[in-house]
Scaffold this active site. Structure first.
Site, PDB file in Angstrom:
ATOM      1  N   GLU A 166      56.796  43.456  10.441  1.00 24.24           N
ATOM      2  CA  GLU A 166      56.882  45.073  10.830  1.00 24.24           C
ATOM      3  C   GLU A 166      56.022  45.730   9.726  1.00 24.24           C
ATOM      4  O   GLU A 166      56.282  45.933   8.701  1.00 24.24           O
ATOM      5  CB  GLU A 166      58.038  45.461  11.155  1.00 24.24           C
ATOM      6  CG  GLU A 166      58.132  47.025  11.496  1.00 24.24           C
ATOM      7  CD  GLU A 166      59.229  47.876  10.966  1.00 24.24           C
ATOM      8  OE1 GLU A 166      59.703  48.707  11.615  1.00 24.24           O
ATOM      9  OE2 GLU A 166      59.809  47.554   9.796  1.00 24.24           O
TER      10      GLU A 166
ATOM     11  N   ASP B 211      61.479  42.988   8.267  1.00 31.03           N
ATOM     12  CA  ASP B 211      61.524  44.601   8.492  1.00 31.03           C
ATOM     13  C   ASP B 211      60.956  45.120   7.337  1.00 31.03           C
ATOM     14  O   ASP B 211      61.027  44.646   6.060  1.00 31.03           O
ATOM     15  CB  ASP B 211      62.958  45.212   8.498  1.00 31.03           C
ATOM     16  CG  ASP B 211      63.004  46.649   8.215  1.00 31.03           C
ATOM     17  OD1 ASP B 211      62.796  47.350   9.546  1.00 31.03           O
ATOM     18  OD2 ASP B 211      63.730  46.923   7.373  1.00 31.03           O
TER      19      ASP B 211
END
Length: 814
Positions: free
Chosen positions: A469, A414
């Protein structure tokens, strides 16, 4: 206007605002960056010298006897930059790539020299935290700023004067607690904390940084978490029974949040998810699940992104053994399991988070940078110092912990953009200029950490899958480390959902541009694989709407019954929901992702308990009863989701490198493309049915319907015949693409109703005979009769007003 023969292997970047930039290799900027652009601050040099002196002092018995060989290896790594061959536009930044490869090689060499290699270095959880060693519990904690330290807990009545710890020259505190009468002094599942005194003389209590389980008193509002010593007896320890499933050719990922997976307004458990939700995922033909919010986080509403305890499973949903049960159950169903890992930042919490170890010490003695560099202003969270030896040990060991102890099959990292740049992507609209990626703004420390992390993961588990991401479009993110890349297997295609939201919110159906949609879906870097998605959890949380909700809004509350005719809004909504998700899957990447519930058009949004909703769980659940109720139309979207995943399972089109858009017609609102040997026809026109619509293809032969969104079982109108053989005709001169139809050497004709997508597959003649048991001549005659007899759908706009000109290559409305 048509977009003909668009080969989607292209060089491209994506901006932070979600817009994609279509950049050919000839358009790449030819700008140079000199050695002075490479960030080597005096602080960084000092830190590395300090590290080297520390490691040499710590391992003074070790002698670097092969410096010359190591130097040669580093120089070899620097020259082995295949990434520059893949993208000539990166050549002006060769100095940057050589510098970060040198930094990576030096760091890895030091780890090899002083820690026995990367894999051993990542076993920090066997040394730090609470571990059993030879009839004792050994507790170690890195806290250089502490002046005194104790271990406290239930076992000593929270009085640590008899359990004082000793500090070594590197800031590591240690205590050894021998067993008494053959039993551990600290019972399994009992509470513990680390108590230490800092320079102002104040004693503070903190959760051990490496704690493997943490719980909270649910009866006390805003109660702090307690560390828990987790060492269950063999009878209570879960033992894995099933091997990891093999790595799929292409991932079809089901993104899920265990806590909010119950149909009731409460926190669901790992075991309930395993028993109730995993079978649904498998039934819909996904091959991978991605679990959110696994690492402990004290604020539930953070969706798991403000991690407080990196080695502890979220206790809201159960124990570590319960999570192991879930993963083992997934493996038994053939599902691989990825973990949403957050190494980009950590919770700002002091009493129960890693931030509590920061008591004003300098950067080299802390997990974090000091000052502004150590704080993310938008996330209100702390930022790691990735050049610090103990931070590297902590984070790399964290990855190995989840792989080894819980048998995860990989990770989704993330917030990579925040790690890649010193500005963290804040107020940064990436334009595609390569200077934005390779300049003083690049955080090389973080890049080196990610290179080490990917090397470690793939060394421990060659079949692992690691997804990044990143909203910036950093070139090389998805290329192997030994080529000069950062090493991720996939990157998320984050501009795609932004495009769909923009169209659904701001454009009428007749304003939809087939070229724009196609360009967005195919805009990805050459040889860097993407996971495409139309919507994830980001598009489902409060403040936004799911695609289904954007399409149908409040009519979903009263218009989804099959017992009455669908309204135009519902009919349009279900049709476009299927088309948007399928087009995204088929053209947007080499993998596909869907968030839990969106496969059946889950209405409303996700709203976690918070002050603004009086701490309600009402919208923090999934309404599975909607898709299970036979007379509701949610089942149609779910069945189509199942079918499009099955199509990939059968034909492996996601893994195919053959991806060609032959037509994106603005007037017809039709997109035609090939993926693998399948031919896809998407008709976005709200009214027009095209009978005898000519589509190009590569291989000659017979084509049949493989998947039809207009089929009755998917809530469609059954307008396309599935028992029809479509015969190809040659187009133009062999080997001369400009004489072909849309640059395709063959073509066939189809019926294309409005707001439908139909996929055609090529059938070998012998396969047809085996299927039907009919002689070849009879089969040809019958299929030709069926094809000639197929009528256009009544009540729809037809193409009969357009003159038939079969010898006109530009005319496709026959």
């Amino acid at each position: 206007m048509s977009l003909n023969n668009q080969i989607i292997w292209i060089y491209s970047t994506r901006s932070a605002t979600g817009s994609n930039l279509f950049i050919s290799s000839q358009q790449l900027p030819k700008l140079s960056v000199g050695p002075g652009k490479l960030l080597v601050s005096s602080r960084h040099i000092h830190t590395r010298r300090l590290l080297l002196s520390r490691t040499r002092a710590k391992h003074d018995h070790t002698v670097m006897t092969d410096d010359l060989s190591a130097t040669k290896n580093i120089k070899s790594d620097m020259k082995n930059l295949k990434i520059l061959d893949l993208d000539p536009g990166l050549e002006p930044y060769k100095d940057h790539f050589e510098y970060r490869m040198k930094r990576f090689s030096e760091q890895k060499m030091l780890i090899d020299q002083y820690e026995g290699g990367l894999e051993d270095f990542a076993k920090g959880y066997l040394k730090f935290g609470l571990n059993r060693e030879n009839g004792s519990i050994i507790y170690r904690e890195w806290a250089p700023a502490a002046e005194e330290a104790q271990l406290i807990g239930d076992f000593n009545g929270w009085d640590g004067w008899n359990h004082k710890m000793e500090k070594d020259q590197f800031g590591v505190w240690t205590i050894k607690i021998p067993d008494v009468n053959g039993s551990s002094v600290i019972p399994h599942n009992s509470r513990v904390k680390f108590r230490f005194k800092h320079s102002n003389g104040v004693w503070v209590d903190r959760l051990p940084a490496w704690i493997k389980y943490a719980t909270v008193d649910s009866t006390r509002f805003a109660a702090p978490y307690d560390g828990v010593y987790w060492d269950p007896p063999p009878s209570e320890r879960y033992e894995f029974k099933f091997p990891r499933p093999p790595k799929p050719e292409a991932p079809r990922i089901y993104e899920a949040h265990v806590g909010m997976s119950s149909s009731e307004p409460r926190v669901n458990s790992y075991r309930e998810f395993a028993d109730d939700v995993l079978p649904r995922i498998r039934a819909n033909n996904y091959n991978t699940i991605q679990l959110m919010a696994i690492m402990e986080h004290s604020y539930y509403g953070s969706f798991g992104y403000h991690v407080t305890n990196f080695f502890a499973v979220s206790s809201r949903s159960g124990t570590p053994e319960d999570l192991k049960y879930l993963i083992d159950k997934a493996h038994s169903l053939g599902l691989r399991v990825l973990m949403d890992v957050v190494h980009s930042h950590t919770s700002n919490n002091v009493t129960d988070g890693l931030n509590g170890f920061d008591v004003g010490q300098p950067t080299q003695d802390s997990y974090f940078h000091t000052g502004e560099r150590g704080y993310h202003s938008l996330w209100d969270s702390r930022l790691f110092n990735y050049s610090n030896w103990e931070v590297l040990r902590f984070l790399l060991s964290n990855l190995r912990w989840w792989l080894d102890e819980f048998k995860f099959d990989g990770f989704r990292f993330d917030g990579i953009t925040s790690m890649l740049y010193h500005h963290h992507g804040i107020n940064m609209a990436f334009s595609g200029d390569y200077n934005e990626y390779f300049s003083e703004s690049t955080d090389v420390d973080a890049v080196v950490y990610m290179m080490l992390a990917n090397c470690l993961i793939h060394s421990l588990l060659p079949e692992a899958m690691v997804i990044a991401e990143d909203v910036s479009g950093m070139p090389g993110l998805g290329r192997p480390v030994d080529e000069g890349g950062i090493g991720f297997d996939f990157r998320l295609a984050m501009a795609i959902p932004d495009k769909w939201i923009d169209y659904l919110k701001n454009k009428s159906d007749d304003e939809w541009s087939m070229n724009d949609i196609t360009r967005t879906l195919t805009n990805r870097r050459y040889t860097e694989k993407c996971v495409a998605y139309a919507e994830s959890h980001d598009q489902s949380i409060v403040g936004d709407k799911t695609i289904a909700f954007l399409l149908m809004d409040n009519e979903m509350y009263f218009g989804m019954s099959c017992l009455k005719e669908a309204s135009p809004t519902i009919d349009r909504g279900i049709a476009l929901h299927k088309m948007i998700h399928f087009l995204t899957m088929a053209l947007g990447g080499e993998g596909y992702l869907n968030f839990m519930g969106n496969e059946f058009g889950h209405p409303e949004w996700i709203d976690f308990p918070r002050v603004g909703n009086d701490w309600s769980y009402d919208k923090c659940r999934r309404q599975w009863e909607l898709v299970d109720t036979e007379h509701l139309r949610y089942k149609f979207m779910n069945e189509f989701d199942r079918a499009m995943n099955l199509l990939d399972e059968k034909f492996s089109f996601l893994a195919s490198t053959k991806q060609i858009v032959s037509s994106a017609d603005e007037e017809d609102k039709v997109i035609v493309f090939e993926r693998g040997d399948l031919v896809f026809v998407f008709n976005f026109h709200p009214d027009n049915t095209y009978d005898g619509y000519k589509v190009g293809c590569d291989l000659p032969g017979k084509y049949r319907v493989a998947l039809d969104s207009d089929a009755w079982e998917f809530g469609g109108h059954g307008r396309v015949g599935h028992d029809v053989d479509h015969f190809t005709s040659p187009e133009g001169l062999p080997g001369v693409p400009e004489t072909n139809f849309n640059n395709r050497p063959n073509s066939f004709k189809v019926l294309s109703p409005p707001r439908t997508c139909v996929v055609y597959y090529r059938v070998e003649e012998e396969d047809i005979l085996v299927e039907t048991g009919v002689e070849e001549e009879e089969t040809l005659v019958e299929t030709m009769k069926i094809h000639e007899a197929t009528p256009a759908t009544e009540g729809k706009a037809q193409s009969s007003e357009i003159p038939e000109e079969e010898d006109d290559e530009d005319e496709r409305l026959i």
